[in-house]
Design a protein around this motif. Structure first.
Motif, PDB file in Angstrom:
ATOM      1  N   ALA A  64       0.839  -1.196   0.000  1.00  0.00           N
ATOM      2  CA  ALA A  64       0.000   0.000   0.000  1.00  0.00           C
ATOM      3  C   ALA A  64       0.875   1.247   0.000  1.00  0.00           C
ATOM      4  O   ALA A  64       1.908   1.302   0.678  1.00  0.00           O
ATOM      5  N   VAL A  76      -5.074   6.251  -1.421  1.00  0.00           N
ATOM      6  CA  VAL A  76      -4.291   5.042  -1.181  1.00  0.00           C
ATOM      7  C   VAL A  76      -4.338   4.163  -2.422  1.00  0.00           C
ATOM      8  O   VAL A  76      -5.399   3.942  -2.999  1.00  0.00           O
ATOM      9  N   GLY A  78      -3.211   0.361  -3.847  1.00  0.00           N
ATOM     10  CA  GLY A  78      -2.801  -0.988  -3.479  1.00  0.00           C
ATOM     11  C   GLY A  78      -2.208  -1.692  -4.678  1.00  0.00           C
ATOM     12  O   GLY A  78      -2.837  -1.771  -5.734  1.00  0.00           O
ATOM     13  N   ALA A 101      -3.728   2.374   5.375  1.00  0.00           N
ATOM     14  CA  ALA A 101      -4.193   1.142   4.744  1.00  0.00           C
ATOM     15  C   ALA A 101      -4.181   0.008   5.759  1.00  0.00           C
ATOM     16  O   ALA A 101      -3.142  -0.293   6.348  1.00  0.00           O
ATOM     17  N   ILE A 113      -8.990  -4.638   2.020  1.00  0.00           N
ATOM     18  CA  ILE A 113      -8.211  -3.404   2.142  1.00  0.00           C
ATOM     19  C   ILE A 113      -9.162  -2.299   2.570  1.00  0.00           C
ATOM     20  O   ILE A 113     -10.098  -1.967   1.838  1.00  0.00           O
ATOM     21  N   ASN A 114      -8.955  -1.767   3.755  1.00  0.00           N
ATOM     22  CA  ASN A 114      -9.800  -0.688   4.288  1.00  0.00           C
ATOM     23  C   ASN A 114     -11.296  -0.983   4.121  1.00  0.00           C
ATOM     24  O   ASN A 114     -12.078  -0.131   3.729  1.00  0.00           O
TER      25      ASN A 114
END
Length: 130
Positions: A64, A76, A78, A101, A113-114
């Motif tokens: 991230a 952000v 990824g 992240a 992810i989040n």
């Protein structure tokens, strides 16, 4: 006289067909250009490294990064790393107004992810298409 107007009519139809093909090709070219310039995930800014997590079987690593453009909010990115393919990478996550992240692998093919669940390697999240 009728034969002459038929020839003109067939020429006119041919010109219209060719014109439509050219217009469709041009519009497709412009559409792809807009997609490439504004929505292609491979063109995202690199950003600063935040964190990374490797899948339970070691096949993938999700890295991230945070990007801080000067005129807008943080975002952000990824990046999925294919560990068994000489480190080939693919952007699978892009979210606006985030600066951290949290990455959690649920199994070898599913990562969160989040709060966004993705199936790897083909899943992706891009806030611009939500």
């Amino acid at each position: 006289m009728a034969a002459k107007s038929t020839i003109k009519g067939s020429k006119r139809k041919k010109i219209v067909k060719i014109s439509l093909i050219i217009i469709i090709f041009f519009m497709g070219f412009i559409g792809y250009g807009v997609y490439w310039a504004f929505f292609e995930m491979s063109r995202l800014p690199t950003g600063e490294y935040l964190t990374e997590q490797t899948s339970p079987d070691g096949t993938y690593t999700l890295k991230a990064y945070v990007s801080s453009p000067s005129l807008s909010s943080d975002a952000v990115r990824g990046e999925l790393v294919f560990n068994e393919r000489d480190g080939k990478t693919k952007n699978i996550y892009w979210s606006y107004r985030e600066s951290t992240a949290k990455i959690e692998w649920l199994n070898n093919k599913t990562v969160v992810i989040n709060g966004h669940t993705l199936d790897v390697p083909n899943g992706k999240f891009d806030f611009r298409s939500q």
